[in-house]
Scaffold this motif. Sequence first.
Motif, PDB file in Angstrom:
ATOM      1  N   PHE A  13       0.834  -1.202   0.000  1.00 47.10           N
ATOM      2  CA  PHE A  13       0.000   0.000   0.000  1.00 47.10           C
ATOM      3  C   PHE A  13       0.874   1.260   0.000  1.00 47.10           C
ATOM      4  CE2 PHE A  13      -3.571  -2.606   2.043  1.00 47.10           C
ATOM      5  CZ  PHE A  13      -4.285  -2.676   0.866  1.00 47.10           C
ATOM      6  N   HIS A  14       2.069   1.140   0.549  1.00 49.56           N
ATOM      7  CA  HIS A  14       2.976   2.293   0.547  1.00 49.56           C
ATOM      8  C   HIS A  14       3.338   2.671  -0.891  1.00 49.56           C
ATOM      9  CE1 HIS A  14       6.656   4.660   0.998  1.00 49.56           C
ATOM     10  NE2 HIS A  14       6.204   4.968   2.192  1.00 49.56           N
ATOM     11  N   ALA A  15       3.633   1.641  -1.717  1.00 48.04           N
ATOM     12  CA  ALA A  15       3.959   1.910  -3.121  1.00 48.04           C
ATOM     13  C   ALA A  15       2.762   2.528  -3.843  1.00 48.04           C
ATOM     14  CB  ALA A  15       4.378   0.613  -3.817  1.00 48.04           C
ATOM     15  N   LEU A  16       1.576   2.027  -3.524  1.00 48.01           N
ATOM     16  CA  LEU A  16       0.368   2.576  -4.156  1.00 48.01           C
ATOM     17  C   LEU A  16       0.187   4.043  -3.772  1.00 48.01           C
ATOM     18  CD1 LEU A  16      -2.209   2.146  -5.821  1.00 48.01           C
ATOM     19  CD2 LEU A  16      -3.317   1.264  -3.740  1.00 48.01           C
ATOM     20  N   GLU A  17       0.421   4.358  -2.521  1.00 49.37           N
ATOM     21  CA  GLU A  17       0.293   5.741  -2.055  1.00 49.37           C
ATOM     22  C   GLU A  17       1.347   6.635  -2.722  1.00 49.37           C
ATOM     23  OE1 GLU A  17       0.246   6.119   2.176  1.00 49.37           O
ATOM     24  OE2 GLU A  17       0.001   8.289   2.100  1.00 49.37           O
ATOM     25  N   ASN A  18       2.550   6.114  -2.835  1.00 51.79           N
ATOM     26  CA  ASN A  18       3.633   6.844  -3.483  1.00 51.79           C
ATOM     27  C   ASN A  18       3.258   7.158  -4.933  1.00 51.79           C
ATOM     28  OD1 ASN A  18       6.127   7.923  -4.023  1.00 51.79           O
ATOM     29  ND2 ASN A  18       7.265   6.015  -3.782  1.00 51.79           N
ATOM     30  N   PHE A  19       2.728   6.141  -5.627  1.00 48.95           N
ATOM     31  CA  PHE A  19       2.246   6.339  -7.000  1.00 48.95           C
ATOM     32  C   PHE A  19       1.128   7.378  -7.043  1.00 48.95           C
ATOM     33  CE2 PHE A  19      -1.166   5.315  -9.985  1.00 48.95           C
ATOM     34  CZ  PHE A  19      -0.499   5.465 -11.194  1.00 48.95           C
ATOM     35  N   ARG A  20       0.175   7.187  -6.158  1.00 46.71           N
ATOM     36  CA  ARG A  20      -1.011   8.049  -6.117  1.00 46.71           C
ATOM     37  C   ARG A  20      -0.623   9.524  -5.973  1.00 46.71           C
ATOM     38  NH1 ARG A  20      -6.448   8.660  -7.004  1.00 46.71           N
ATOM     39  NH2 ARG A  20      -7.634   9.217  -5.163  1.00 46.71           N
ATOM     40  N   ASN A  21       0.437   9.775  -5.201  1.00 43.48           N
ATOM     41  CA  ASN A  21       0.869  11.153  -4.954  1.00 43.48           C
ATOM     42  C   ASN A  21       1.596  11.771  -6.145  1.00 43.48           C
ATOM     43  OD1 ASN A  21      -0.222  11.181  -2.408  1.00 43.48           O
ATOM     44  ND2 ASN A  21       1.664  10.487  -1.413  1.00 43.48           N
ATOM     45  N   GLN A  22       1.914  10.956  -7.149  1.00 44.76           N
ATOM     46  CA  GLN A  22       2.685  11.485  -8.279  1.00 44.76           C
ATOM     47  C   GLN A  22       1.946  11.400  -9.621  1.00 44.76           C
ATOM     48  OE1 GLN A  22       7.041  10.456  -8.255  1.00 44.76           O
ATOM     49  NE2 GLN A  22       6.351   8.977  -6.744  1.00 44.76           N
ATOM     50  N   THR A  23       0.781  10.757  -9.627  1.00 44.38           N
ATOM     51  CA  THR A  23       0.095  10.598 -10.909  1.00 44.38           C
ATOM     52  C   THR A  23      -1.043  11.605 -11.046  1.00 44.38           C
ATOM     53  OG1 THR A  23      -0.936   8.993 -12.410  1.00 44.38           O
ATOM     54  CG2 THR A  23      -1.614   8.888 -10.104  1.00 44.38           C
TER      55      THR A  23
END
Length: 387
Positions: free
Chosen positions: A244-254
Amino acid sequence: MKITSVKAYVVNPELGDSPFIKDDWQWTYVVIDTDEGISGWGESSNVPRKGSHISAHGISIVEDALVGKDPSDIEHIWHTIYRNYTYLGSRGFPTTLLSGIDIALWDLKGKVLNLPIYDLLGGKVRENVPLYANGWFDGCLTPEEYADAAKKIIANGHDTIKLDPFLEMIPFHTTYIDGKISKKGENEGYEIVSAVRESVGKNVNILIDAHGNFDVPTAVRLSNKLYEDSDIGWFEEPVPPESFHALENFRNQTFAPVCVGERLFTRWDFQHVLENNLADYIMPDVTWSGGISELRKISNLSELYYIPISPHNAQGAGQILAGAHIGMHVPNFYKLEHCISFIPGYNEFLKEPINFDGNKLVMPKGPGLGIDLDMEKLIYKLHEDWK
Ligand SMILES: [Mg+2]
């Protein structure tokens, strides 16, 4: 009424020539019989790599815990099976077994009460079930071929279509090692989506499935380029489902809308996504996340956050019919996924075909799921390792 048997049937469906499909894709139907002669059916398919055989073997073992129980106590049975297999991880394998059993129990209850499942859930909020199209690109390899196929599916009444244009990653779902794609593969994907956008015009939604194939920087780059150049409607499963951390990281940049959830299970997995604002759409799978009972709970939970559900649907007839009953009843429903090339596969095991009308599924009138399995056809097409 008592349950007398719970049987799994692994079948070889009629499937198209999709990049998803390889020789080892089967579907697992579940049939629950009772001492009053009424039966219910569901689905616990799990693909690829003979996942459907794994779930069928599991159901054969779970049968012992169900024989003699009252099939009307769906919630109690759900919790019994779920807690019996906590040490298998609760989510994933146990919920796949549970899903087929749960769907079959709802079908059975509907037949006993002579009502469709959506009526048992509390009635309908719409007259039919909105669909989006997947599997419309069988055999396509070039941007031109994708553009032609897209034009045809729009002409058939669809307004929302999904694809994974990054063909280098085939077979999808199972090839993640370093999360990278070559420059050539990346550009091929952009060219395909761009050709599709040009072909269908600006008023069609184009959804992109990334199949969890990428690391964070790759997923960010691909999604932003597709959003900027081709106005994509969502970027699905940008990274593998474990972090979920990777998903959040992605979410913050897309910039692209995000959809996740075909590999999340039960309300507890979705709770984290919803509480942390990790997605614009969630896509639980009714045959993996715990059946109709669980999909309703996930839907109700996401309603609290004003997040729409759009159930994942890439398997058999039990899956699409169960998802359609949720679609009839749940207010925060976007669209049900629908694999165009699977229509012959859905219908070959049913007593009457499912009524598809362009971008809608017209609900059957019968009780329970609405259409019964054709047991003769099911047994005729059993997989050779399941006879
Ligand atoms: Mg997907």
